[in-house]
Design an enzyme around this catalytic site. Structure first.
Site, PDB file in Angstrom:
ATOM      1  N   ASP A  75       0.829  -1.204   0.000  1.00  0.00           N
ATOM      2  CA  ASP A  75       0.000   0.000   0.000  1.00  0.00           C
ATOM      3  C   ASP A  75       0.867   1.259   0.000  1.00  0.00           C
ATOM      4  O   ASP A  75       0.557   2.228  -0.666  1.00  0.00           O
ATOM      5  CB  ASP A  75      -0.980   0.007   1.191  1.00  0.00           C
ATOM      6  CG  ASP A  75      -0.296  -0.210   2.526  1.00  0.00           C
ATOM      7  OD1 ASP A  75       0.840  -0.735   2.546  1.00  0.00           O
ATOM      8  OD2 ASP A  75      -0.876   0.139   3.561  1.00  0.00           O
ATOM      9  N   ASP A  90       7.511   3.813   2.356  1.00  0.00           N
ATOM     10  CA  ASP A  90       7.782   4.968   3.214  1.00  0.00           C
ATOM     11  C   ASP A  90       9.290   5.040   3.466  1.00  0.00           C
ATOM     12  O   ASP A  90      10.040   5.498   2.607  1.00  0.00           O
ATOM     13  CB  ASP A  90       6.958   4.764   4.498  1.00  0.00           C
ATOM     14  CG  ASP A  90       6.864   5.990   5.384  1.00  0.00           C
ATOM     15  OD1 ASP A  90       7.810   6.777   5.412  1.00  0.00           O
ATOM     16  OD2 ASP A  90       5.847   6.148   6.076  1.00  0.00           O
TER      17      ASP A  90
HETATM   18  C1  PRP Z   1       3.044  -0.114   6.588  1.00  0.00           C
HETATM   19  C2  PRP Z   1       2.812  -0.384   5.109  1.00  0.00           C
HETATM   20  C3  PRP Z   1       4.110  -0.961   4.669  1.00  0.00           C
HETATM   21  C4  PRP Z   1       5.119  -0.295   5.567  1.00  0.00           C
HETATM   22  C5  PRP Z   1       5.821   0.775   4.805  1.00  0.00           C
HETATM   23  O1  PRP Z   1       2.802  -1.285   7.274  1.00  0.00           O
HETATM   24  O2  PRP Z   1       1.742  -1.271   4.901  1.00  0.00           O
HETATM   25  O3  PRP Z   1       4.156  -2.360   4.860  1.00  0.00           O
HETATM   26  O4  PRP Z   1       4.397   0.251   6.664  1.00  0.00           O
HETATM   27  O5  PRP Z   1       6.708   1.489   5.614  1.00  0.00           O
HETATM   28  P1  PRP Z   1       8.294   1.464   5.462  1.00  0.00           P
HETATM   29  O6  PRP Z   1       8.613   1.742   4.009  1.00  0.00           O
HETATM   30  O7  PRP Z   1       8.725   2.592   6.366  1.00  0.00           O
HETATM   31  O8  PRP Z   1       8.800   0.141   5.908  1.00  0.00           O
HETATM   32  P2  PRP Z   1       2.512  -1.352   8.851  1.00  0.00           P
HETATM   33  O9  PRP Z   1       3.745  -1.812   9.551  1.00  0.00           O
HETATM   34  O10 PRP Z   1       1.905  -0.069   9.292  1.00  0.00           O
HETATM   35  O11 PRP Z   1       1.471  -2.548   8.959  1.00  0.00           O
HETATM   36  P3  PRP Z   1       0.091  -2.760   8.189  1.00  0.00           P
HETATM   37  O12 PRP Z   1       0.410  -3.165   6.776  1.00  0.00           O
HETATM   38  O13 PRP Z   1      -0.545  -3.865   8.964  1.00  0.00           O
HETATM   39  O14 PRP Z   1      -0.690  -1.474   8.239  1.00  0.00           O
END
Ligand code: PRP
Length: 186
Positions: free
Chosen positions: A104, A107
Site C-alpha cells: 500500500d 515509506d
Molecule cells: C506499513 C505499510 C508498509 C510499511 C511501509 O505497514 O503497509 O508495509 O508500513 O513502511 P516502510 O517503508 O517505512 O517500511 P505497517 O507496519 O503499518 O502494517 P500494516 O500493513 O498492517 O498497516
C-alpha cells in the site's frame, strides 16, 4: 452521503475512490504488458495492501497466482521502528519465480528492502515492487518501486487499506488524518 464517524476524523481527501480506480486501471494495463509472457506470483504484504491487492490483480489480467505475507514493524506508532519481522510467511516454494510484491505504501523503505532481500535469498528469479503510494521524502533505504500509483507528501495518510491504530482501513478513499486524532492518543 452523510458524513460517517470515520469521515469526521479526516482533514482532507487526497485521492477519491474514482481517482484510485482510474490510476489502478492504468497501472494494471502497464503491468500486463510487462508480465504477460511470464507466470508471476503476486505477493501482498498484509495487512495494509489487502484492498489494493484485490484491485490491482483484477486490473492486471495476467495469468498469475497470489500469496500473502504478513510483517510487523510499526505497531500503533506513526513512525517506523526500522525492525521488520515476518508474522505470517508465504506458503509455497518461490525458487525461479518472478515475484510482484504488492504494497500500500513505500515509506522509509525498511519493509520492502527487507522483503526484497528475503525473497531473493529464497531463490526468486526476480522481485518487482508495486506500491499504490510512494513517500520518497522519508526514504532511509535505497529502494525504488517499479510501479507507483501516486507520490504522496509527508502527511499521515489513511484509508484504502492504510490504518491508524488498525482503524480507517475501510475508507474507500485516501485521506489525511486530523492531527488531533493521533496526538490525543499519544
Ligand atoms: C506499513 C505499510 C508498509 C510499511 C511501509 O505497514 O503497509 O508495509 O508500513 O513502511 P516502510 O517503508 O517505512 O517500511 P505497517 O507496519 O503499518 O502494517 P500494516 O500493513 O498492517 O498497516
Amino acid at each position: 452521503m452523510e458524513k460517517t464517524t470515520m469521515d469526521q476524523d479526516i482533514l482532507k481527501i487526497l485521492y477519491t475512490e474514482e481517482q484510485i480506480a482510474q490510476r489502478i486501471r492504468e497501472m494494471g494495463a502497464q503491468m500486463y504488458e510487462d508480465l504477460k509472457g511470464k507466470n508471476p506470483l503476486f505477493v501482498s504484504v498484509l495487512r495494509g495492501a489487502f484492498i489494493f491487492m484485490a484491485d490491482i490483480t483484477r486490473a492486471c489480467q495476467v495469468k498469475c497466482d497470489v500469496e500473502f505475507i504478513a510483517v510487523s514493524s510499526y505497531g500503533n506508532s506513526t513512525a517506523s521502528s526500522g525492525a521488520v519481522q515476518i508474522t505470517h510467511d508465504i506458503q509455497q516454494d518461490i525458487s525461479g519465480r518472478d515475484l510482484v510484491v504488492v504494497e500500500d505504501i513505500l515509506d522509509s523503505g525498511n519493509t520492502l528492502n527487507f522483503l526484497k532481500q528475503y525473497f531473493l535469498t529464497k531463490g526468486a528469479a526476480s522481485v518487482s515492487i508495486c506500491t499504490l503510494l510512494d513517500k520518497p521524502s522519508r526514504r532511509e533505504k535505497a529502494i525504488h518501486a517499479d510501479y507507483v500509483g501516486f507520490e504522496v507528501p509527508d502527511e499521515f495518510v489513511v484509508g484504502y487499506g492504510l490504518d491508524y491504530a488498525q482503524k480507517y482501513r475501510n475508507l474507500p478513499y485516501i485521506g489525511v488524518l486530523k492531527p488531533e486524532v493521533y496526538s490525543s492518543k499519544g
